[in-house]
Design an enzyme around this catalytic site. Sequence first.
Site, PDB file in Angstrom:
ATOM      1  N   ASP A 117       0.872  -1.174   0.000  1.00 34.24           N
ATOM      2  CA  ASP A 117       0.000   0.000   0.000  1.00 34.24           C
ATOM      3  C   ASP A 117       0.911   1.227   0.000  1.00 34.24           C
ATOM      4  OD1 ASP A 117      -2.135  -1.755   0.256  1.00 34.24           O
ATOM      5  OD2 ASP A 117      -2.211  -1.565   2.431  1.00 34.24           O
ATOM      6  N   GLU A 163      -9.026  -0.117  -4.384  1.00 38.36           N
ATOM      7  CA  GLU A 163      -8.131   0.723  -3.581  1.00 38.36           C
ATOM      8  C   GLU A 163      -7.003   1.268  -4.451  1.00 38.36           C
ATOM      9  OE1 GLU A 163      -8.640  -1.908   0.534  1.00 38.36           O
ATOM     10  OE2 GLU A 163      -6.868  -2.195  -0.731  1.00 38.36           O
ATOM     11  N   HIS A 206      -3.331   0.228  -3.380  1.00 37.00           N
ATOM     12  CA  HIS A 206      -2.997  -1.183  -3.152  1.00 37.00           C
ATOM     13  C   HIS A 206      -2.556  -1.860  -4.450  1.00 37.00           C
ATOM     14  CE1 HIS A 206      -4.326  -5.263  -1.226  1.00 37.00           C
ATOM     15  NE2 HIS A 206      -3.451  -5.461  -2.205  1.00 37.00           N
TER      16      HIS A 206
END
Length: 264
Positions: A181, A239, A242
């Site tokens: 991330d 996301e 991510h």
Amino acid sequence: MVQENLFAMTILTFLAMYRIPTALFLAAALLISSATFAQNSRQFTQQEVYEKMTQKRNPYNLPIIDNVESYNALVREKRKNRLVDLEKYIPGIRLDIRYATPNNFTGTQVYTMPKAYLVKEAAKALRKAQRELRKEGLGFVIYDAYRPYAATFYFREVYHDTTFVASPTTGSIHNRGCAVDLALVHIKTGEYLVMPTEFDNFTEKASADYPDITAEQLANREKLRGVMEKHGFIINSDEWWHYNLKDNKRFPLLDISFEELQNL
């Protein structure tokens, strides 16, 4: 919480029917998102979190490497399985490990150390991407990388929706040391580039292709995506922060603590 969510849904439907201004429509959508999160979440004390993170839980009988002896044997068999400390391996990389602070969706400190590890193949690819960004005065800031399985199990106890939180029944790609991330930062100033949302924003706006964002947010999101995909990573569609290493099932699930890795 159910009543609050139904009330928010009623407001949103009303606004859509009568074409109420977009700002009010978005406010109602945010209310729904907040109500849904509250409904699906649970809070634990810091002591409870510490206890959960030190337990080796595997109720689903997954093939997890959960002790140093097995991990060392795994690395001796195949060096590709070794987890690499990103601070030592990638010059100039910045860490902002949110789970080592209470500034994350759980509201508690999950990790006792602000560390970031990836398997060697992923770390090597990330280092190449960092070198490319440095030519533009940019670099990566890491929010999370390898995540012990104990944390994945705890996250599901906190939040019961698997759109943003991996299921402990299968484990997370983070548990394999193959997910990271991250965001972008100006190297000289340390200023973060503006992105569509904050890290761990559990709303539709966090999705990789969400369209209703500013030109600056779009450019920065696409710059991050471009350099990561060029170097062998795949974005998580829900996301923007991510990224997963391709073909990551080659690597085993791990539940080795940061303290154990630090002492190897």
